[in-house]
Design a protein around this motif. Structure first.
Motif, PDB file in Angstrom:
ATOM      1  N   PRO A 299       0.834  -1.212   0.000  1.00  0.00           N
ATOM      2  CA  PRO A 299       0.000   0.000   0.000  1.00  0.00           C
ATOM      3  C   PRO A 299       0.867   1.261   0.000  1.00  0.00           C
ATOM      4  CG  PRO A 299      -0.676  -1.527   1.733  1.00  0.00           C
ATOM      5  CD  PRO A 299       0.644  -2.012   1.214  1.00  0.00           C
ATOM      6  N   VAL A 300       0.359   2.307  -0.618  1.00  0.00           N
ATOM      7  CA  VAL A 300       1.012   3.619  -0.594  1.00  0.00           C
ATOM      8  C   VAL A 300       0.408   4.414   0.553  1.00  0.00           C
ATOM      9  CG1 VAL A 300       1.383   5.778  -1.834  1.00  0.00           C
ATOM     10  CG2 VAL A 300       1.428   3.598  -3.066  1.00  0.00           C
ATOM     11  N   PRO A 301       1.236   4.988   1.431  1.00  0.00           N
ATOM     12  CA  PRO A 301       0.675   5.769   2.543  1.00  0.00           C
ATOM     13  C   PRO A 301      -0.093   6.989   2.033  1.00  0.00           C
ATOM     14  CG  PRO A 301       3.062   6.086   2.381  1.00  0.00           C
ATOM     15  CD  PRO A 301       2.714   4.962   1.449  1.00  0.00           C
ATOM     16  N   ILE A 302      -1.249   7.213   2.606  1.00  0.00           N
ATOM     17  CA  ILE A 302      -2.066   8.371   2.243  1.00  0.00           C
ATOM     18  C   ILE A 302      -1.669   9.526   3.156  1.00  0.00           C
ATOM     19  CG2 ILE A 302      -4.389   9.251   1.894  1.00  0.00           C
ATOM     20  CD1 ILE A 302      -3.681   6.875   0.115  1.00  0.00           C
ATOM     21  N   VAL A 303      -0.891  10.454   2.636  1.00  0.00           N
ATOM     22  CA  VAL A 303      -0.428  11.605   3.409  1.00  0.00           C
ATOM     23  C   VAL A 303      -1.359  12.773   3.114  1.00  0.00           C
ATOM     24  CG1 VAL A 303       1.483  13.179   3.836  1.00  0.00           C
ATOM     25  CG2 VAL A 303       1.945  10.769   3.330  1.00  0.00           C
ATOM     26  N   TRP A 304      -2.018  13.255   4.128  1.00  0.00           N
ATOM     27  CA  TRP A 304      -3.018  14.315   3.984  1.00  0.00           C
ATOM     28  C   TRP A 304      -2.356  15.672   4.208  1.00  0.00           C
ATOM     29  CZ3 TRP A 304      -7.190  13.623   1.517  1.00  0.00           C
ATOM     30  CH2 TRP A 304      -8.349  14.374   1.712  1.00  0.00           C
ATOM     31  N   ASN A 305      -2.722  16.688   3.434  1.00  0.00           N
ATOM     32  CA  ASN A 305      -2.080  17.983   3.587  1.00  0.00           C
ATOM     33  C   ASN A 305      -2.698  18.827   4.702  1.00  0.00           C
ATOM     34  OD1 ASN A 305      -4.407  18.315   1.895  1.00  0.00           O
ATOM     35  ND2 ASN A 305      -3.693  20.361   1.348  1.00  0.00           N
ATOM     36  N   ASN A 306      -3.676  18.285   5.398  1.00  0.00           N
ATOM     37  CA  ASN A 306      -4.254  18.960   6.554  1.00  0.00           C
ATOM     38  C   ASN A 306      -4.297  17.967   7.711  1.00  0.00           C
ATOM     39  OD1 ASN A 306      -5.916  20.098   8.534  1.00  0.00           O
ATOM     40  ND2 ASN A 306      -7.124  21.239   7.027  1.00  0.00           N
ATOM     41  N   PRO A 307      -3.455  18.141   8.732  1.00  0.00           N
ATOM     42  CA  PRO A 307      -3.381  17.161   9.819  1.00  0.00           C
ATOM     43  C   PRO A 307      -4.655  17.080  10.650  1.00  0.00           C
ATOM     44  CG  PRO A 307      -2.126  19.135  10.369  1.00  0.00           C
ATOM     45  CD  PRO A 307      -2.534  19.275   8.933  1.00  0.00           C
TER      46      PRO A 307
ATOM     47  N   LEU B 242      -7.639  16.685   9.384  1.00  0.00           N
ATOM     48  CA  LEU B 242      -8.635  15.921   8.643  1.00  0.00           C
ATOM     49  C   LEU B 242      -8.146  14.494   8.407  1.00  0.00           C
ATOM     50  CD1 LEU B 242      -9.673  18.583   5.961  1.00  0.00           C
ATOM     51  CD2 LEU B 242     -10.855  18.022   8.090  1.00  0.00           C
ATOM     52  N   THR B 243      -9.085  13.608   8.164  1.00  0.00           N
ATOM     53  CA  THR B 243      -8.771  12.205   7.896  1.00  0.00           C
ATOM     54  C   THR B 243      -9.182  11.888   6.467  1.00  0.00           C
ATOM     55  OG1 THR B 243      -9.166  11.607  10.198  1.00  0.00           O
ATOM     56  CG2 THR B 243      -9.206   9.817   8.584  1.00  0.00           C
ATOM     57  N   PRO B 244      -8.295  11.274   5.670  1.00  0.00           N
ATOM     58  CA  PRO B 244      -8.659  10.941   4.286  1.00  0.00           C
ATOM     59  C   PRO B 244      -9.854  10.002   4.249  1.00  0.00           C
ATOM     60  CG  PRO B 244      -6.302  10.659   4.661  1.00  0.00           C
ATOM     61  CD  PRO B 244      -6.930  10.868   6.001  1.00  0.00           C
ATOM     62  N   PRO B 245     -10.727  10.134   3.263  1.00  0.00           N
ATOM     63  CA  PRO B 245     -11.856   9.207   3.142  1.00  0.00           C
ATOM     64  C   PRO B 245     -11.361   7.768   3.016  1.00  0.00           C
ATOM     65  CG  PRO B 245     -12.104  11.079   1.659  1.00  0.00           C
ATOM     66  CD  PRO B 245     -10.729  11.164   2.218  1.00  0.00           C
TER      67      PRO B 245
ATOM     68  N   PRO C 101       4.042  11.264  -4.786  1.00  0.00           N
ATOM     69  CA  PRO C 101       3.208  12.469  -4.852  1.00  0.00           C
ATOM     70  C   PRO C 101       2.060  12.311  -3.868  1.00  0.00           C
ATOM     71  CG  PRO C 101       2.658  10.997  -6.655  1.00  0.00           C
ATOM     72  CD  PRO C 101       3.824  10.366  -5.941  1.00  0.00           C
ATOM     73  N   PRO C 102       1.450  13.397  -3.429  1.00  0.00           N
ATOM     74  CA  PRO C 102       0.300  13.263  -2.532  1.00  0.00           C
ATOM     75  C   PRO C 102      -0.849  12.564  -3.254  1.00  0.00           C
ATOM     76  CG  PRO C 102       0.543  15.527  -3.270  1.00  0.00           C
ATOM     77  CD  PRO C 102       1.754  14.793  -3.734  1.00  0.00           C
ATOM     78  N   ILE C 103      -1.441  11.599  -2.578  1.00  0.00           N
ATOM     79  CA  ILE C 103      -2.536  10.840  -3.170  1.00  0.00           C
ATOM     80  C   ILE C 103      -3.844  11.622  -3.099  1.00  0.00           C
ATOM     81  CG2 ILE C 103      -3.800   8.660  -3.059  1.00  0.00           C
ATOM     82  CD1 ILE C 103      -0.853   8.430  -3.903  1.00  0.00           C
ATOM     83  N   ALA C 104      -3.988  12.432  -2.055  1.00  0.00           N
ATOM     84  CA  ALA C 104      -5.227  13.177  -1.846  1.00  0.00           C
ATOM     85  C   ALA C 104      -4.923  14.600  -1.415  1.00  0.00           C
ATOM     86  CB  ALA C 104      -6.089  12.484  -0.792  1.00  0.00           C
ATOM     87  N   LEU C 105      -5.730  15.532  -1.895  1.00  0.00           N
ATOM     88  CA  LEU C 105      -5.612  16.949  -1.536  1.00  0.00           C
ATOM     89  C   LEU C 105      -6.940  17.434  -0.988  1.00  0.00           C
ATOM     90  CD1 LEU C 105      -3.885  18.287  -4.795  1.00  0.00           C
ATOM     91  CD2 LEU C 105      -2.778  17.444  -2.726  1.00  0.00           C
ATOM     92  N   CYS C 106      -6.899  18.459  -0.165  1.00  0.00           N
ATOM     93  CA  CYS C 106      -8.114  19.084   0.354  1.00  0.00           C
ATOM     94  C   CYS C 106      -8.586  20.159  -0.622  1.00  0.00           C
ATOM     95  CB  CYS C 106      -7.852  19.728   1.713  1.00  0.00           C
ATOM     96  SG  CYS C 106      -7.486  18.564   3.035  1.00  0.00           S
ATOM     97  N   ALA C 107      -9.854  20.112  -0.989  1.00  0.00           N
ATOM     98  CA  ALA C 107     -10.409  21.146  -1.852  1.00  0.00           C
ATOM     99  C   ALA C 107     -10.386  22.493  -1.138  1.00  0.00           C
ATOM    100  CB  ALA C 107     -11.831  20.791  -2.258  1.00  0.00           C
ATOM    101  N   SER C 108     -10.131  23.538  -1.920  1.00  0.00           N
ATOM    102  CA  SER C 108     -10.147  24.933  -1.444  1.00  0.00           C
ATOM    103  C   SER C 108      -9.033  25.248  -0.468  1.00  0.00           C
ATOM    104  CB  SER C 108     -11.509  25.276  -0.816  1.00  0.00           C
ATOM    105  OG  SER C 108     -12.548  25.061  -1.753  1.00  0.00           O
TER     106      SER C 108
END
Length: 244
Positions: A48-56, A58-61, A132-139
């Motif tokens: 698995p690739v770690p899901i690193v969130w750009n906002n600590p 929040l939790t990735p879906p 690369p980041p797998i997920a980004l926060c909108a806005s």
């Protein structure tokens, strides 16, 4: 030594539940475009690739899941022929991608140039330093680096580019993989290299550092291409496209 890193959607968006192949066929083409030969490399690792969130805060879906598969092997290519292009092709892309036209019918091409060592001397292609980041926060504004390392100390230059298409739902594993020139993906309406992700400010990359900045404005899954070119004494030796 050839290393191919593939990534797959292991979440519910992968409705056809496509897994990694047991092996990957990589073809070599001469400088004049003629076919030289191909090799099959076995899947060596998958994780698995770690899901690193750009906002600590929040939790990735839980629906976001990415897995990496690595294929590696060694090939012998005669020098003095002008160099080679190595290629791998596989269809198809995740059907949840929204910036491509009918993504479930479009595949990908991974390719790299092997310069003629009689001219360039020994050479290794650039390697990207991190996921690369797998997920980004909108806005929310986001900055991350696609920096690569070159073992030979060659000059690296970065830009955004179209991911390469390859294979189709009718021929998902071309054997052998086709050689250059390669075709880019077909964008969906309103999307292009200049607008791969809905973002204000838009997606941009620093040519010298590989740092990418953007503020996403729309929820969705997007296909993006980042390219790093290596130069030695002003001559381009190779390039690697990160297709994610």
């Amino acid at each position: 030594e050839v290393t191919l890193k593939m990534y797959r959607d292991c979440g519910p968006g992968n409705t056809n539940q496509t897994g990694f192949d047991a092996s990957a066929e990589i073809a070599a083409y001469n400088a004049d475009g003629s076919y030289f030969g191909s090799w099959f490399f076995s899947l060596s690792t998958s994780e698995p690739v770690p899901i690193v969130w750009n906002n600590p805060c929040l939790t990735p879906p839980s629906t976001i899941c990415v897995e990496e598969g690595v294929f590696a092997g060694t090939v012998t290519l005669p020098a003095g022929t002008g160099g080679y292009t190595l290629s791998y092709q596989r269809c198809c892309r995740s059907p949840v991608v929204i910036n491509l036209f009918d993504p479930a019918s479009q595949g990908l091409t991974c390719a790299v140039t092997v310069p003629d060592t009689d001219v360039s001397g020994p050479n290794s292609s650039p390697n990207f330093n991190s996921y690369p980041p797998i997920a980004l926060c909108a806005s929310q504004s986001m900055a991350f680096t696609h920096a690569a390392t070159d073992a030979d100390g060659d000059l690296l230059v970065y830009d955004l580019c179209a991911p390469l298409n390859g294979g189709s739902q009718f021929d998902p594993q071309p054997s052998p993989p086709a050689g250059p020139p390669f075709l880019p993906v077909s964008w969906g309406s309103g999307y292009s290299v200049a607008n791969m992700i809905d973002a204000t400010p838009p997606l941009t990359i620093d040519a010298n550092s590989g740092e990418v900045t953007l503020t996403p404005t729309l929820l969705g899954s997007f296909a993006v291409g980042v390219r790093v070119k290596e130069f030695r004494d002003g001559i381009q030796l190779s390039e690697v496209i990160r297709d994610f």
